[in-house]
Design a protein around this motif. Structure first.
Motif, short mmCIF file in Angstrom:
data_model
loop_
_atom_site.label_atom_id
_atom_site.label_comp_id
_atom_site.label_asym_id
_atom_site.label_seq_id
_atom_site.Cartn_x
_atom_site.Cartn_y
_atom_site.Cartn_z
N MET A 1 28.28 -22.54 -1.00
CA MET A 1 28.86 -23.87 -1.16
C MET A 1 29.95 -23.82 -2.22
N SER A 2 31.04 -24.54 -1.98
CA SER A 2 32.04 -24.68 -3.02
C SER A 2 32.43 -26.14 -3.13
N LEU A 3 32.70 -26.56 -4.36
CA LEU A 3 33.08 -27.94 -4.63
C LEU A 3 34.57 -28.02 -4.94
N LYS A 4 35.16 -29.14 -4.63
CA LYS A 4 36.53 -29.38 -5.06
C LYS A 4 36.54 -29.51 -6.59
N LYS A 5 37.59 -28.99 -7.21
CA LYS A 5 37.67 -28.96 -8.66
C LYS A 5 38.62 -30.04 -9.17
N THR A 6 38.12 -30.85 -10.07
CA THR A 6 38.90 -31.96 -10.62
C THR A 6 38.98 -31.81 -12.14
N LEU A 7 40.14 -32.11 -12.68
CA LEU A 7 40.38 -31.97 -14.11
C LEU A 7 40.87 -33.28 -14.69
N THR A 8 40.31 -33.66 -15.83
CA THR A 8 40.83 -34.78 -16.60
C THR A 8 41.38 -34.27 -17.93
N ILE A 9 42.58 -34.71 -18.24
CA ILE A 9 43.22 -34.42 -19.53
C ILE A 9 43.20 -35.74 -20.28
N ALA A 10 42.23 -35.90 -21.18
CA ALA A 10 41.97 -37.24 -21.71
C ALA A 10 41.21 -37.15 -23.02
N GLY A 11 40.99 -38.32 -23.62
CA GLY A 11 40.23 -38.41 -24.84
C GLY A 11 38.75 -38.52 -24.58
N THR A 12 37.97 -38.15 -25.57
CA THR A 12 36.53 -38.34 -25.49
C THR A 12 36.14 -39.63 -26.19
N ASP A 13 35.38 -40.46 -25.51
CA ASP A 13 34.92 -41.75 -26.04
C ASP A 13 33.51 -41.54 -26.57
N ALA A 14 33.36 -41.64 -27.89
CA ALA A 14 32.06 -41.39 -28.50
C ALA A 14 30.97 -42.31 -27.95
N GLY B 1 30.72 -43.19 -24.84
CA GLY B 1 30.34 -42.69 -23.53
C GLY B 1 30.80 -43.49 -22.33
N GLY B 2 31.45 -44.63 -22.54
CA GLY B 2 31.77 -45.48 -21.40
C GLY B 2 33.11 -45.27 -20.76
N ALA B 3 34.07 -44.77 -21.53
CA ALA B 3 35.43 -44.60 -21.02
C ALA B 3 35.89 -43.16 -21.25
N GLY B 4 37.19 -42.94 -21.15
CA GLY B 4 37.72 -41.62 -21.40
C GLY B 4 37.14 -40.56 -20.49
N LEU B 5 37.08 -39.33 -21.00
CA LEU B 5 36.65 -38.24 -20.14
C LEU B 5 35.19 -38.36 -19.73
N GLN B 6 34.38 -39.10 -20.51
CA GLN B 6 33.00 -39.30 -20.08
C GLN B 6 32.95 -40.11 -18.79
N ALA B 7 33.75 -41.17 -18.73
CA ALA B 7 33.82 -41.96 -17.49
C ALA B 7 34.37 -41.12 -16.35
N ASP B 8 35.37 -40.30 -16.65
CA ASP B 8 35.97 -39.46 -15.62
C ASP B 8 34.96 -38.49 -15.04
N LEU B 9 34.24 -37.79 -15.91
CA LEU B 9 33.29 -36.78 -15.43
C LEU B 9 32.15 -37.42 -14.65
N LYS B 10 31.68 -38.58 -15.08
CA LYS B 10 30.64 -39.28 -14.32
C LYS B 10 31.16 -39.65 -12.93
N THR B 11 32.40 -40.11 -12.89
CA THR B 11 33.00 -40.52 -11.61
C THR B 11 33.24 -39.31 -10.71
N GLY C 1 44.68 -39.15 -19.02
CA GLY C 1 44.26 -40.41 -19.62
C GLY C 1 44.93 -40.56 -20.96
N MET C 2 44.15 -40.81 -22.00
CA MET C 2 44.73 -41.00 -23.32
C MET C 2 45.28 -39.68 -23.87
N ILE C 3 46.58 -39.67 -24.13
CA ILE C 3 47.25 -38.54 -24.80
C ILE C 3 48.06 -39.18 -25.93
N SER C 4 47.76 -38.82 -27.17
CA SER C 4 48.16 -39.67 -28.28
C SER C 4 49.50 -39.33 -28.91
#
Length: 277
Positions: free
Chosen positions: A1-14, A16-26, A80-83
């Motif tokens: 089995m192989s999965l499609k690979k997705t990358l987020t370039i974003a901030g980490t939200d301590a 857990g609701g937004a940022g790369l945490q939201a991305d990875l959950k999605t 996502g967020m790039i400062s």
């Protein structure tokens, strides 16, 4: 089995609701293999009304992460967020050199609950280095006004003007997130491919538990593109996904409530209607 690979370039939200945490959950909810390149660490102070702190990682750390993740041959990438302007340039050039075409640019300019642009020069950097690569860009009302130079749109006609201007800056497809902020009976977003303008409408949800909704929407589009959906199919499914997530948002503490990323799989999705305008 192989999965499609997705990358987020974003901030980490301590929190857990937004940022790369939201991305990875999605990404996980859509059956893709999520990776991340961390740009900033965002914190919230419970002793100061949940005020945000943004801590930018050193540019060499970002470069090393991008080298690692993009070497795997990702199927889709989102920003996502790039400062800083330098970090935006580095991310944009790395994406351009990767050969990845499924690129979703979420032009994050402020933290939710804050009202100042992280860095005024970031807007021009996004226009130069990110928008020309965007298969899809997903600005909210404020971000759309900043990118288009029109000021924040308040009507559907103003949304159309802003979307067209952003398309002319290089983004192939634009979806402006109106949500429930516009004076309209529905929660609406406007999608444009440069030729047509389509309203995406869902019932409004009376809630403040919507932390991470924008990140989640863009991440869902990214995963759907990786999984082979067309742009329009990806946007429609993602609208339904995030509408369900908002409908079942929940209280984290007295300051914030995140969306529920797994809501669509558990409860199903609300109806989304489309209208050409």
């Amino acid at each position: 089995m192989s999965l499609k690979k997705t990358l987020t370039i974003a901030g980490t939200d301590a929190s857990g609701g937004a940022g790369l945490q939201a991305d990875l959950k999605t990404f996980q909810e859509h059956g893709t293999y999520g990776m991340c390149a961390v740009t900033v660490v965002a914190t919230m102070d419970p002793d100061n009304n949940w005020s945000h702190g943004v801590y930018t990682l050193p540019i060499d750390v970002l470069k090393a992460q991008l080298k690692t993740t993009l070497s795997t041959g990702v199927d889709a990438v989102k920003t996502g967020m790039i400062s800083t302007e330098e970090a935006i340039q580095v991310a944009g050039e790395a994406i351009a050199n990767s050969g990845t075409t499924n690129v979703v640019i979420d032009p994050v300019m402020v933290c939710k609950g804050e009202d100042e642009v992280l860095n005024p020069g970031n807007v021009e950097a996004m226009i130069k280095y990110l928008l020309p690569q965007a298969l899809v860009t997903t600005p909210n009302l404020f971000e759309a006004g900043q990118l288009a130079g029109t000021g924040t749109p308040k009507t559907i006609e103003e949304l159309k003007v802003a979307a067209q201007k952003i398309h002319e800056l290089g983004a192939k497809n634009v979806i402006i997130k109106g949500g429930k902020a516009l004076q309209h009976e529905k929660a609406i977003d406007l999608f444009s491919d440069g030729e047509k303008f389509i309203l995406l409408e869902a019932d409004k949800v009376d809630t403040t538990y919507n932390h991470g909704a924008g990140c989640t929407f863009a991440a869902a589009i990214t995963a759907n593109l990786a999984n082979g959906l067309s742009v329009r199919e990806a946007v429609l499914e993602s609208k339904a996904f995030v509408a369900a997530a908002i409908e079942h948002g929940w209280k984290l503490n007295q300051f914030v409530g995140p969306v529920m990323h797994g809501a669509k799989g558990v409860y199903g999705a609300p109806k989304i209607t489309t209208t050409e305008v």
